[in-house]
Every structure is written in C-alpha cells, then in structure tokens.
Design an enzyme around this catalytic site. Structure first.
Site, short mmCIF file in Angstrom:
data_model
loop_
_atom_site.label_atom_id
_atom_site.label_comp_id
_atom_site.label_asym_id
_atom_site.label_seq_id
_atom_site.Cartn_x
_atom_site.Cartn_y
_atom_site.Cartn_z
N GLN A 1 -8.35 -34.40 6.07
CA GLN A 1 -7.47 -34.69 5.02
C GLN A 1 -7.98 -34.90 3.86
O GLN A 1 -7.11 -35.13 2.57
CB GLN A 1 -6.70 -35.85 5.26
N GLU B 1 2.56 -24.16 4.54
CA GLU B 1 2.06 -24.02 3.33
C GLU B 1 1.94 -22.77 2.59
O GLU B 1 2.35 -22.56 1.45
CB GLU B 1 0.86 -24.86 2.94
N HIS C 1 1.06 -1.25 -0.11
CA HIS C 1 -0.15 0.07 -0.15
C HIS C 1 0.79 1.23 0.15
O HIS C 1 0.30 2.25 -0.24
CB HIS C 1 -0.96 -0.02 1.11
N ARG D 1 -0.05 -40.35 -7.67
CA ARG D 1 1.01 -39.54 -6.97
C ARG D 1 2.32 -40.03 -6.71
O ARG D 1 3.44 -39.38 -7.19
CB ARG D 1 0.44 -39.38 -5.31
N SER E 1 4.52 -38.72 0.90
CA SER E 1 3.12 -39.09 0.83
C SER E 1 2.70 -38.38 -0.80
O SER E 1 1.98 -39.06 -1.62
CB SER E 1 2.00 -38.32 1.56
N LEU F 1 1.12 2.77 13.84
CA LEU F 1 -0.18 2.98 13.60
C LEU F 1 -0.54 1.99 12.28
O LEU F 1 -0.07 1.96 11.22
CB LEU F 1 -0.47 4.45 13.21
#
Lengths: 638, 638
Positions: free
Chosen positions: A442, A381, A77, A333, A360, A188
């Site tokens: 999950q 993540e 900003h 996978r 995994s 602020l």
C-alpha cells in the site's frame, strides 16, 4: 470526383465504392510510407464506409462542434484507414495522405494523436480507446446531456486486455447507450491467431455477460452493417452496443486475405499495384455523412450509485476555500477533499472520480456535495484514468484519486494521456512508509519517479492543509498531467491562510544569515526536516529548510541560492525509493544550473519496508528528523 | 486443545468450530494491532475452515515441498484470516498472532508477503493474486506436471480489476483445471456496495463466459462449501473452477454483519469482547488437513497454441551463445532472442513469455526451439508479468518480453513482484524515439525511470549483440527484478566475442591520456556518442566515451575516474525523457561519491515526439552525434 453534400442520404452502393477507396488509400498510404498496417485497415474498411456515409453525425468542418458524434480508433494501428476516411470526407488531401503519413514533422503519425483536430485521444497502446470512450460517453449522458454518440473501433487482439472489460463493466453499469463499439474480429493478431480467433459466440457471451447489447454480423456485408448501426443509432436503451463484426484481415486483396505474416507490413510497390488493381483502382470520392442536429441538453438522468449517504454532519458546500490554523493537525488528503468541494462550487466543469477508496482519499466529500459530478470507478484504476481522459476530451476538469501506490496500475494510461495532450489531475494518497501498518503493497515509493517521467507533467507534494488547498486550486488551471501526492497522517499546519504556492515555487520555511546547511523535504519529510533543524539549532548549527512542494517543475532559483548560501551542503530527505524522486529533481536542477562544490546527502527509502507505525518506519528508513540531523552534522563536519 | 493428525479425516463439525476460531482470532489480532480488516476476514472464514481441514493438501512443516497445494490470498487485506489459519495449523503461535500482527519488525505484516514461508506472493494490490495463481497453475500443469492445486481466495471488489479477466481468460485458454478460485462475494467494498453487489448470477455469467466452471454456493453453508471443493478436487477436467460464494461481511457478529462502514476497521476492545462472546469464545483447535501425496510428474499435456510454425530456415537450437562480429549490424532485440535460445539449451528452468509481439521482441526464436517452455500471454501485459511471477514461485527462470512502452501497463505487477521477492527477467524492445515511424505511443521514454525506481531492480541497456548476449546470460542468475532495454534498429557490433559485461560495470570504449570531456551513452546513444567523439577528434578535442550498459547498478568507479580525468566535463545522452533515467543514474552516482566541480550536460528527449525515421528523431530530440559533439564543445570552451 463524386461529392455528396453533408446531410444527403448516401446509398449503400456508394458506401461500397467508398469502402474500396478506403482500402486502396490504406494500401497507398502505407506503401508510400514504407511502414504501417494496411491489412488491419482493410478488415475494418466496410464498417467505416457505412459509418461515415450513413451514421456518424459529424460536421467535418467544425470538429469542435459540441453535438458532433465521437469516433475513436482504439485499434490505432489502423491509422491508414482513419486517415483515408479523413481524405474521403475532404479534410486531408491526397498529397498529405501519400506524402505525409508517418513522415517526420507531419501530423499523420503512425498512430493517431489529437494533433489532428478530428482525433479525440491518442491510441496505439491497445485496449485504451474503448476505456477513453467510456469517459466521453459519461460526459455525453450525465454532464453534457447531448445526443452525440461515441463510436469506438476496436481490434480483436486488444480484447485480451483487461482494460476492455473494465470499460464494458463501467459502460453497462452507467447505462451508456450512447457508446457503440465496432469490434473488428479479423482473427489474426501480430504474430498469429488471437486466443479467441473467430469464435464470435465466445466474444458475444463475454460481452453480453458484461452488460452489452451485442449485434453479431458479417463485417463485410454492408446491409448487415447498416442494419446494426441503425439499431445502434437508437440510444434510448440502457446498454452499450457492440457490433461484433466477423472480418477478414487484408480483405479485398486475395494475396493477403486471412493470411498470417502480414501484420504491420506495407505492401511493396508491385504488390500494392496488384492490390489496387484488384480493388478496382484509385477513386476520388468525397462524401459527407449525416449532419449533427442542434440540440439542447436533455433532462438530468438518474445515475446509478452505490454510494453511502453523506454523514449528518456534512456541511453545505461553500465556494470559500477551507482554512486551517497554523499548528492545527490536518491530513493533506483531508485538505484535498475539502479543496475539491470549494473548487466544485466555483467551477461546474470540475468533476471527480475515484477507485472505490473515496473515504480514504477524501474524494467522498465531493461526492456528497455534487453527486452529479462524481463518477465511482470502483477498483479499476485503468478505467478511472481513461474515464478522466474522456471527460477531459469534453472539456471537463477531471480530478481522479486513489492510493498513490495504485496509480502504478494506470501508468500506461497516464503516459497515453500525456500523448493525448489532455489535462488530468491525479491525486495519490497514502504515500510512502508513513502509512505504517498496512505494509509495502500500500506504500507508494515509486510514484514521484513515475510521474516525473511523464512528458509535461507537474508533480506536487504538499506538507500541510493550506498548501494542499492552494495546490489543488492551481491544478485546476494546470495543463497536462498534474499529480498531487497526499499523506495519510495529520501534521501541523505550517502556513497562514492566504499564503501563495505557485507551481514551480518552493518555500524557505526556515533560514538565517549564517546557515551552514540546507535541509530539503516535501510532504512528511518537510516536518522531519523542521524537526532536524530544531535539533541542530540546539547544537548551535544553523540549518536552512526548504519546502520543495513543487517537485516538478522544481524551484531551481531557491535551490541554487540555498546551495550558495550554505557552502553546497544539502541534505534531501524523501519518503520514496532513492531513484527518480525529490532527490533526483533537486540534483538535476542544481547540476543543470551549473552548481559546483555540491556536498549532497540524499536520504530515501532504500530497503523493503514492512509494517509498523509511521514514525517507526520513517526512522527505520533513515528519513526522520534524527537521521536528517545526523546527515547535516556530518556535512557541517561536527 | 484439540489437535488432529495430518491426514486424518476431519468432520464438518470440527470445521465449523475452526471457522468460529478463525473469526475469533481475526477479531483478536486486528483489535490487538489497532488496525486491519476483521470483517473481510469473517466473510471468508467458512471457506477457509473447510479448505484447510478437508481439501488443502499441504504439509505445514515442509512449505517448500514440491507437491504441496498452493494457497494465495488475492484479497490480501484479509490477512487476519490467513494468519489465524497459520495459527490453527500450528505454525504461528498465539503470541505472535496477538503481539506480532502489523507491528514493526514482525513478519505478520498488514498484507501477506513471502517473508512467511507459507506465502507464495505478496498481495494487497487487488486483482493480482489470481493472475499470479495462473502462473503457478501453468507451472503445475505444463512444467512440473504435478497434481498440486492452486487455491486462490479473491474478494468481490477486486473483480472490477481487468486483470482478473485477463487471468480467467488465460486460465481457460490453458485449461488450468488445477486452478480453483474461491470468490468471497460479501457485497460490500471499502466505501459501500460493489458495482455488482450480490448479483451472483451476473458474476457467474461473466466467469462462465470466460471459460470457468462456476459453482455458486452459500459461502456459510459448510456442506455446500465441502461439496463444491470436492468437485474442484477433481482436476481431470479442462476448466478452472470458481467457487462463487455468497457471503456476509462481518459474518458471526451481529453488530456488524452486512453493515457498511466497517471495512478495514478493527473493533474497539469492548466490541471485540462482544464479538468473541457471540462467536462462542476463544478456541485452541490445532488442525492439520490432508497430506500431499507423493507424485511423480505426469505426462506432458498438449498445450494450446496459436503460434505460427517456425520458419524453414530455423537452425537447431544450440547451447553455444551466439556470436556477432565487430562491425556487423545486429538488432539487440534479435540478440535477445538468440541468447534466450542458447540459455534455454543449457538450463531447462528457463521459460519465456511474451505479449503477442514475439516476432518483434524475437522471443519467437525461443518458441520455436522450446515450445514446451513458452507461454503466449496475448495482449495482456499484466497477466504476462503475473504469470512470470507465478512461474518464479515454482522456481522457473521466467523471461517476459513486450515493447518497452507496454511494460508501463504492468507497473503495479512489477512493483508487487519486487515485494514478493521473486526474480523476474523483463525485456522491453523498441525503446525510445529510435523506433521512428510508429510514433510516441510505441516509444518507451519512461521505462528506465520506472524500472530504476523498483526496489532492488537491475536495469540494463546494451548497445550491441555481444553485450546483449552477455547481459541476458547474467540476468539468468540475477536476483530480483531485472530489466533489459533493447533497440529496434541494427547497429554495428562494438565488442569481440568473449568480452565480459558484469552487472554494475561499464565499458570505457574510447579513452586517452588527455581526454578533455567524457561522453556517456547507453544503447543507441552510445553509438551517437562514439560518432560525436569522432567528430570532436577531427577538431582536435579528445573525448572519452563510456558505455553505461548497466544503468542500475551503475559503475560509480569508472564514472568518478572519468569525471576526474576530464575536469568534471561530462555529456550524457539518452533516448528517454529527462527524468529518472541514465542521466539521473549518473548524476546520483557522482554526487553520492562526493564528486564536485561537475559540469554536466544532460541530453534527453524533452519534447513530445511524432513520427519520422530514427535518425531524424534522434537529431530532433538533440541526442545524436552532432548534438553531443556540440554540447562537448561548449563544455570544453571552444
């Protein structure tokens, strides 16, 4: 007009003049636009004035020069300040600053985006610039091995975002001494004081505990700023540096200094006039700071790792894409991991990240093959996607993986990645109720909707090993945000090696001249659709089956042809909530193509699942072969 | 079988027996299910054994008792341990533990959910239980003012999630001495060592810097655990407590203790047998720990605040809903704030949270009216949604607001809120390109898709003040996740006071007997649709206009009637990306209702916006009155 040559030493007196100019120009640009954040710009003007005159090594005429430092405005900003810097270095004109800021069709947007060649990433969603900077720092230290630094300006409100602490954690873990945070502590926030206020000791304790070297200074003392930046210039250490600067919001204009109620408000013209007068009037300094030194890549540094060693059975990486036999059961996978390794062999700009679940997602195969190009992000993540974004800024092809459900954690980062225009390759494993026993936390059941809604995204959902490999290869050259959804369980291979899977395509996996109904699936539901077609065949009903592996863009042509061939009778089954996923993709495409006479049955996961086996849950959800067959029967009218 | 009466003092020797039993039962349940996380359970068994025997004040027969302590398993994958605790206190049978865990249709799911009456919130997405616990702690300290404590078990991998640090920041800011974190530092994550490993000093430094009182102990020394918990029992201080416990993953079974490769893996039956033998065999202890003491609410504590004072013009809060004249321009975000105040006057269980933008969302009106029931979450959207979740656990009707775009930051928390079955009321302001100059980082263009895909959600998008007030009132009694999208700019009031806006309804704002086309909008695009109808009217084309204020559930009946009345000719315009929003909601509903012969034109924001005025950007996106009219003309064939 005072102009300094690039590379000449610029005095702090000139820097002070520049600081005043940056404030004046921030005021002018916001007032000209009638919106913007002048006071948030004024607090950081001294930091930026010293930085650009004396420390930022940047060739403003060659923003793509590989040895340039990086400057990231995490407090996006404060764009009036950034654009005033761009004016001060001579790459943006006064006319553009005063007539282009925040205007329609102009590049000086309300918050910076890479439409501007000197901007790496879009900011404006707070707490993202620093995590992105970590990604650039990782590239600098471990891949490019070039001496550029990454300077990140943060505000203080955004230090309440957890992503900031994920970033400092990773920056210190990876010893990113090339990362320098300028924290503008002006007390602020938008609607009052921040939670920590001007308690700089508390910030310092936190940042030091997270592994940063903290230099606390008065952010309006140019000598102190210069000294801190000189210390930061020395990147031979093993810590990121935070220059923790106590500043005053609206600094330089007594009417607003340290006053609440002036966040995000331009000064009305009369007030702007008084501000400019108090700041000593308009200046026209053009300055160029230090030149980047040409550099050849340094030695490969040791990278911290906690990765377990590869298994003894691990094969030598090969550039040949993996092959799977038709009928052979393989988890998509697993095919993802296999494909990454082959891709990595051919393209050394492929890098991989994972959120501590690489065993995994099967990203661990890449870890073993190319440990230098793998970055463990642990369970963070947001930082994982931000690091991928930063790596993409440096031209790497980053693939990032975790359970599909957990990409919801990083949605704001994915959205901002799209605004940054970076190419991100995301792979979410363990999608849908198919995962079984682990239960709903999950199970990704929103991911297709979430990813489809991202601007310019590509959403892929393969059903077997061969198609997975092809799609991973395609992702490597796909611009924008691409997302691959993989499945936990192994399912039989459907396609022979060599089959093509263009993005935007689909596969007619079963069809005949007299098809009465079309069954559409993707991933696990394609197997269910094939099972349904077999059941229906036994009953004398001919069903056409489409593998809609490219959920976005979707293959409208094949869908339309199927609708027309089967009297508009279509069953879509997906392992996802009913909204925004495959069903929506197909419906939207058919309606946009002007299809009428549709009789569309959409099977999806409409209740909250629990645990069970994948097969039990697919049946419970009503998306298995039996339910697809029943829906088809009903459409056919038997 | 040894059974202790509730309230009797239980020795540490019995606690040690219980710890062994919890380990044995964790092993047995996971092996029986063929999946689960026994080793992650074993590391924390001693902590839980001491807690439930000697510190947790909980009447297991009355889980809804208001004075019960709360126990939250932030490391939800350690569900075998939690369920073994439930068996040990006698509320779950051995049969259920061994035959129900992770099975289809059973309540002992892979990760705990509130299907179980002793579970407050669903966990399993790491880093959420602690933030949820902060919400429960806020309720305990500032609203209920009851002496219950909130005990949260976290793992160590999840300490990498930024949300953990958002939680500790808020817990210390709000002086939540009733919050006690048991951090199970077992060193090993899913695929190897965590980034901090067993460096407990580093964790302690970080947590202390974030304001926690940290008690570092050996997590297998029952005396040390008991002593730390006794210290934590004293909640008279002003800090949250962290019991930082060094533990060993798989503790008690030498084959797996502190070994990598055993995360999330049940032991095969022969191994389980050896583990049970090493742990001393199966036990059948039933224990009941300390009884909660009846308590009357304590005095109202001082709540930290950095809120600016209310404006002098602020009216006294009234229970009468605000009223707006037809034609009067009002921002729907302002109406949201007005409505909250009226609601708060009538229902003292209404509480409000905001992410440091309350002067933009207008939640600040509630702050001024009922400062006791407002919680500033600063710029930490994840924690904001989690705190709302925790407050909902204690029966409060929490409304949480920020810019609609920034709810993407909290999507995982919203998704988990749905799994928790809590009622959350979310308000996202500044939606779409309508916001204008701030640019794309501040423009929610994915929020409708994201929120629609949440299970059981309600998605609302009002177009004027009157409908906003009605929908805010409706949200107060709407179960599940409800989402209200508000608009930055002011638009004319369309509805008279008293008009009803049932959830799932819509408004036919313009219609006639000979309508040729239906125009559908919501929020800002409803005004554009009305403008288009006026343009078309001038050309002799009769257009029906529908205010689809309830995007989910959508009013299928009215949509079907309109489709049938206008020959299937429908134009939908939305200030959102094309995927998953209003257009999808309408298309899905019409197709599910069996509508054929649809000619549907969907106008949405399909390119990446920049800055500009709202009007410029609505035109640029092709969703303004002119574009809607043009689309309608084309459908009508003129």
């Amino acid at each position: 007009m005072t102009t300094t040559e690039q590379g000449a030493t610029i005095s702090l007196d000139t820097a002070a003049e520049l600081a005043a100019q940056l404030r004046v120009d921030s005021v002018r640009s916001a007032t000209s636009a009638g919106s913007g954040h002048p006071t948030s710009s004024m607090s950081a003007a001294d930091l930026l004035a010293v930085l650009v005159t004396r420390h930022l090594r940047y060739d403003w005429d060659q923003p793509r020069l590989p040895v340039n430092d990086h400057l990231i405005f995490s407090k996006g900003h404060a764009s009036p300040l950034l654009y005033s810097v761009f004016k001060a270095v001579g790459v943006v004109s006064e006319d553009e600053l005063l007539n282009g800021y925040r205007r329609f069709g102009q590049r000086l947007e309300g918050h910076p985006t890479p439409i501007l060649p000197w901007v790496d990433v879009a900011t404006g969603s707070l707490g993202q610039g620093l995590p992105d900077g970590v990604g650039v720092g990782l590239a600098g230290k471990y891949l490019d091995r070039l001496p550029y630094r990454v300077w990140v300006l943060t505000g203080d409100s955004e230090l309440a975002e957890g992503s900031i602490w994920e970033a400092l954690d990773k920056a210190s873990y990876y010893k990113l001494s090339n990362l320098i945070v300028m924290a503008d502590i002006n007390r602020l926030g938008q609607r009052g004081q921040t939670d920590v206020g001007w308690n700089l000791e508390e910030y310092a304790r936190r940042m030091e505990a997270f592994g940063a070297r903290v230099l606390t200074i008065d952010g309006h003392d140019l000598t102190a700023i210069d000294k801190a930046m000189s210390a930061a210039d020395d990147t031979s250490g093993s810590q990121p540096t935070v220059i923790l600067a106590k500043t005053i919001k609206g600094k330089g204009f007594s009417e607003v200094e340290n006053k609440n109620g002036w966040h995000g408000k331009p000064f009305p013209p009369d007030m702007a006039e008084r501000a400019i007068a108090e700041l000593g009037g308009v200046r026209e300094l053009v300055v160029r700071g230090p030149r980047p030194e040409p550099a050849t890549p340094g030695p490969v540094p040791d990278k911290p790792t906690t990765a377990p060693p590869p298994p003894a059975t691990q094969a030598k990486p090969s550039a040949t894409p993996p092959e799977y036999a038709v009928g052979e059961k393989v988890e998509t996978r697993k095919a993802y991991g296999d494909a990454l390794v082959a891709l990595g062999a051919r393209d050394d700009r492929v890098v991989v990240l994972d959120g501590e679940v690489s065993n995994s997602t099967f990203a661990d195969e890449f870890t073993w093959a190319y440990p230098d190009r793998y970055f463990e992000m642990f369970i963070a993540e947001q930082q994982m996607v931000a690091a991928a974004t930063g790596l993409a800024v440096r031209g790497y092809r980053a693939f990032a993986s975790t359970f599909a459900a957990f990409f919801t954690r990083a949605y704001d980062f994915i959205r901002m990645g799209a605004i940054s225009g970076v190419d991100l390759r995301l792979c979410g494993s363990h999608a849908g109720v198919e995962i079984g026993a682990d239960g709903p936390s999950q199970m990704a059941l929103e991911d297709l909707a979430m990813m489809r809604a991202v601007h310019g995204s590509t959403v892929l959902y393969p059903s077997d090993g061969t198609s997975t490999v092809a799609l991973v290869e395609a992702m490597a050259s796909t611009p924008g945000i691409s997302y691959l959804r993989t499945t936990r369980g192994g399912y039989p291979g459907l396609y022979p090696t060599g089959e093509k899977f263009p993005i935007g395509g689909s596969k007619l996996v079963r069809s005949g001249d007299n098809d009465q109904v079309t069954l559409i699936g993707a991933g696990v539901t394609l197997h269910e659709a094939l099972g349904a077609a077999e059941i229906l065949h036994g009953e004398g009903i001919a069903a056409r089956v489409i593998d809609c592996y490219s959920v976005k863009p979707v293959d409208t042509e094949t869908l339309v042809a199927a609708a027309e061939a089967t009297g508009g009778r279509i069953v879509i089954a997906e392992d996802h909530h009913p909204e925004g996923g495959l069903g929506s993709a197909v419906a939207d495409a058919l309606l946009a193509a002007g299809q009428q006479n549709l009789q569309l049955t959409h099977l999806a996961v409409s209740e909250m699942p629990g645990s069970g086996t994948g097969a039990e849950l697919l049946a419970w959800a009503g998306v298995d072969a039996d339910h697809i067959a029943a829906a088809a029967r009903k459409l056919v009218g038997v």
